[in-house]
Design a protein around this motif. Structure first.
Motif, PDB file in Angstrom:
ATOM      1  N   ALA A   5      35.813 -35.638  65.311  1.00 45.91           N
ATOM      2  CA  ALA A   5      34.973 -34.569  64.765  1.00 45.91           C
ATOM      3  C   ALA A   5      34.682 -33.549  65.852  1.00 45.91           C
ATOM      4  O   ALA A   5      34.312 -33.916  66.969  1.00 45.91           O
ATOM      5  CB  ALA A   5      33.666 -35.145  64.227  1.00 45.91           C
ATOM      6  N   CYS A  21      37.340 -32.326  61.207  1.00 47.13           N
ATOM      7  CA  CYS A  21      37.533 -33.763  61.386  1.00 47.13           C
ATOM      8  C   CYS A  21      39.021 -34.034  61.260  1.00 47.13           C
ATOM      9  O   CYS A  21      39.585 -33.893  60.168  1.00 47.13           O
ATOM     10  CB  CYS A  21      36.748 -34.533  60.341  1.00 47.13           C
ATOM     11  SG  CYS A  21      37.001 -36.318  60.382  1.00 47.13           S
ATOM     12  N   TRP A  35      31.282 -36.319  54.829  1.00 46.62           N
ATOM     13  CA  TRP A  35      30.460 -35.985  55.992  1.00 46.62           C
ATOM     14  C   TRP A  35      29.060 -36.566  55.759  1.00 46.62           C
ATOM     15  O   TRP A  35      28.499 -36.420  54.665  1.00 46.62           O
ATOM     16  CB  TRP A  35      30.354 -34.482  56.186  1.00 46.62           C
ATOM     17  CG  TRP A  35      31.577 -33.816  56.714  1.00 46.62           C
ATOM     18  CD1 TRP A  35      32.562 -33.207  55.996  1.00 46.62           C
ATOM     19  CD2 TRP A  35      31.951 -33.689  58.093  1.00 46.62           C
ATOM     20  NE1 TRP A  35      33.528 -32.707  56.840  1.00 46.62           N
ATOM     21  CE2 TRP A  35      33.174 -32.983  58.129  1.00 46.62           C
ATOM     22  CE3 TRP A  35      31.378 -34.086  59.305  1.00 46.62           C
ATOM     23  CZ2 TRP A  35      33.835 -32.680  59.333  1.00 46.62           C
ATOM     24  CZ3 TRP A  35      32.021 -33.777  60.494  1.00 46.62           C
ATOM     25  CH2 TRP A  35      33.240 -33.091  60.498  1.00 46.62           C
ATOM     26  N   CYS A  95      32.089 -37.695  60.275  1.00 43.92           N
ATOM     27  CA  CYS A  95      33.049 -37.702  59.186  1.00 43.92           C
ATOM     28  C   CYS A  95      33.519 -39.139  58.990  1.00 43.92           C
ATOM     29  O   CYS A  95      33.484 -39.952  59.914  1.00 43.92           O
ATOM     30  CB  CYS A  95      34.222 -36.770  59.455  1.00 43.92           C
ATOM     31  SG  CYS A  95      35.200 -37.177  60.911  1.00 43.92           S
TER      32      CYS A  95
END
Length: 123
Positions: A5, A21, A35, A95
Motif C-alpha cells: 500500500a 495497493c 480498504w 488494503c
C-alpha cells in the motif's frame, strides 16, 4: 500474495489523496479487494471494497460520496481516491484481498492484508 500500500501522507482538511495497493501475484484479479482503516484508539473499520472485475463497489457511510475505489487488474493494483478529506479520516489505511470474487465489508472475509499506510489530515 503480498500487498504493497502506498500514497499515504499529511494533508490539510479538504484536500485529496490517492492510495494504491499493488499485489505480487496475478491471482489478485480473481478476488475482491477492500480498504480498511484504524484510527488511534479505535477499532479497525471498513472503508470501501470492489469486486473482482470492478462491477460492484461498497462504501462505508463515513466515506460515501467522497472516496472512490477502483482497480486495474492488468497492473494488479487497486486504488482509493480520497476527496474532501476530514480530520476524522486520519488513520492507518490497509488494503486486503478477499477470499472470494465479491466485495465484502467484514474483515473475516479477507485473506491477505497489506502493511498499511498512514493518512493524516490536519485542520
Amino acid at each position: 500474495v503480498q500487498l504493497q500500500a502506498c500514497g499515504g501522507g499529511l494533508v490539510q482538511s479538504g484536500c485529496f489523496l490517492s492510495l494504491s495497493c499493488a499485489a505480487s501475484r496475478r491471482t489478485f484479479s480473481n478476488n475482491g479487494v477492500g480498504w480498511f482503516r484504524r484510527a488511534p484508539g479505535k477499532e479497525r473499520e471498513f472503508v470501501a471494497s470492489i469486486s473482482w472485475n470492478g462491477g460492484f463497489t461498497s462504501y462505508s457511510d463515513a466515506v460515501k460520496g467522497r472516496f472512490t475505489i477502483s482497480r486495474d487488474n492488468a497492473r494488479n493494483t487497486v486504488f482509493l481516491r480520497m476527496n474532501s478529506l476530514k480530520t476524522e479520516d486520519t488513520a492507518v489505511y490497509y488494503c486486503a484481498v478477499a477470499l472470494k470474487s465479491i466485495a465484502p465489508v467484514v474483515p473475516s472475509e479477507y485473506r491477505y492484508w497489506g502493511q498499511g499506510t498512514q493518512v493524516t489530515v490536519s485542520s
